[in-house]
Design an enzyme around this catalytic site. Structure first.
Site, short mmCIF file in Angstrom:
data_model
loop_
_atom_site.label_atom_id
_atom_site.label_comp_id
_atom_site.label_asym_id
_atom_site.label_seq_id
_atom_site.Cartn_x
_atom_site.Cartn_y
_atom_site.Cartn_z
N SER A 188 0.82 -1.20 0.00
CA SER A 188 0.00 0.00 0.00
C SER A 188 0.86 1.26 0.00
CB SER A 188 -0.98 -0.03 1.19
OG SER A 188 -1.98 0.93 1.05
N ASP A 381 -9.34 -6.06 -4.92
CA ASP A 381 -8.61 -4.93 -4.36
C ASP A 381 -9.35 -3.62 -4.65
OD1 ASP A 381 -6.47 -3.31 -3.38
OD2 ASP A 381 -5.06 -4.85 -4.03
N HIS A 413 -7.46 -5.79 -0.37
CA HIS A 413 -6.29 -4.93 -0.24
C HIS A 413 -5.18 -5.57 0.59
CE1 HIS A 413 -4.01 -1.27 -0.30
NE2 HIS A 413 -4.14 -1.05 0.99
#
Length: 441
Positions: A188, A381, A413
């Site tokens: 991320s 995602d 995610h």
């Protein structure tokens, strides 16, 4: 820290339990919460435990690596081999690169706990170390004041200053650890930052593995709240995903992408969106631009904070082992209640609704041509994989032929928690390739 830790209390489902949990929070509880997560790792050794000396094994310890400023340190999980490397390596005289794994926004190294055993086994077999870090100002690293002096209107300068808070401390950590080159794995915001690090210190990076990277795409785009990601679990995957393997996108074509809007179209779209914005959205945008942190609001919640964190952990990770969810909840709660620091970088790096101010898709072509880059997205995602597709195209156009994109089936995610088996196989393959290991057939 004693080898026997107290069992974590139940996840609070009422105010009284939440209040008690909030009262007991602090640095000591943060250390205990992390230790509970790490003790799930067979090679982990507490401060009062001796190292294992068995050949072809590994020892894992957590420590604070001090930086030049005595008030700054980076929390480091070191997985070290007990025997030297015996793998097949490349003909280069340089030592093989060291794998370094970094978490995303608001998380910590403990979030990779379902990857720990695989990483330990790899270290034992290959004789190469692996490190997991907490970014400066996050996790259980020190929390120095975060400051950007650039004007809000000077986008490039404010982004560079925000990035440097993390990148320069990572570079100092690398130097302290006497590491020449690194295979960097980031998730991320961590994936965004390791890419920015490779742009700033290209001679120190041998490979990038970007797990659900933030900051890739340019806006405007879909700005809806990712409710599906918030409630995602792996317990009920789509039938086609149940036994699926990661899918590599081999030949991305721009003809299948969303066409880039012309400048006039972008301006018109932004104008229409501004006119249609609700009051709540405008307040959110104002708070974002003013630098308010969601964790700052959580801390303001005081005794309600544990209940708020519980709503996330019990819904988002509902299909994981209940004991693990409980330990993960307490770990996340403790690092979330720690003093605000690196979290304030987010509004400088990302615009409201998570669009990058300096999108990576326009910057990746500046990476070295011989640097392999792997973009990894979950099949569910909320990070838009189209940015990854376009980035791989731009890398290939710039002469980088060793970059690719992979989709992890049945994952959102948090790909490493949603489908750890697939991510573990991918990490092993990437680390083997980085050290030049060739499998015998």
């Amino acid at each position: 820290m004693p080898s026997t830790l107290p069992v974590a209390s139940d996840i609070p489902d009422g105010f009284i339990a939440s209040f008690k949990s909030w009262l007991s929070s602090g640095q000591k509880q943060s250390e205990i919460a992390e230790e509970r997560i790490l003790k799930r790792m067979s090679t982990y050794r507490s401060a009062d435990e001796a190292d294992v000396t068995t050949p072809s094994s590994a020892n894992t310890r957590v420590s604070h690596v001090q930086l030049s400023d005595k008030s700054r340190y980076m929390n480091t999980l070191s997985i070290l081999p007990t025997t030297p490397a015996t793998t097949q390596t490349s003909s280069s005289r340089e030592p093989p690169p060291t794998t370094v794994i970094l978490h995303g926004y608001g998380a910590g190294l403990g979030f990779f706990s379902l990857n720990f055993e695989t990483l330990s086994h790899w270290v034992s077999r290959r004789g190469q170390p692996v490190y997991l870090l907490d970014w400066l100002g996050m996790g259980r690293s020190s929390r120095p004041p975060f400051k950007v002096t650039a004007k809000l209107s000077d986008t490039r300068q404010r982004v560079e200053q925000a990035e440097s808070f993390f990148l320069d401390s990572l570079e100092e950590w690398r130097s302290k650890m006497n590491i020449n080159k690194m295979t960097l794995v980031g998730h991320s915001l961590g994936a965004y930052l390791v890419t920015a690090y490779a742009l700033k210190y290209p001679q120190r990076v041998s490979r990038l593995v970007l797990l659900s990277p933030a900051g890739v795409n340019a806006g405007p785009g879909d700005t809806s709240v990712p409710d599906d990601e918030f409630q995602r679990t792996r317990s009920n995957p789509e039938p086609s995903e149940a036994n699926a393997q990661p899918t590599e996108i081999r030949n991305p074509s721009r003809s299948s992408d969303v066409a880039a809007l012309k400048k006039e179209q972008v301006q018109e779209k932004q104008k229409q969106e501004q006119q249609q914005e609700s009051l709540m959205r405008r307040l959110f945008v104002h708070a974002w631009e003013a630098g308010y942190s969601p964790f700052g609001l959580l801390r303001l919640g005081g005794p309600w904070a544990p209940m708020l964190v519980a709503k996330y952990t019990t819904r988002r990770f509902a299909d994981l082992d209940p004991d693990f969810i409980r330990d993960l909840h307490h770990y996340l709660l403790q690092i979330s209640l720690s003093r605000g620091s690196g979290e304030y970088a987010l509004s400088h790096i990302l615009a409201p609704m998570a669009h990058a101010r300096l999108p990576l898709e326009f910057r990746v072509s500046q990476l070295p041509k011989d640097l392999p880059v792997t973009f990894v997205y979950g099949s569910h995602d909320w990070m838009d994989p189209e940015g990854g597709v376009r980035s791989v195209e731009r890398l290939k156009e710039a002469g980088n032929r060793s970059s690719r994109m992979v989709i992890i089936p049945g994952a959102g995610h948090h790909v490493y928690l949603d489908n750890p088996d697939s991510v573990n196989r991918l990490l092993v393959n990437e680390m083997d390739s980085a050290i030049g290991y060739t499998r015998r057939r």
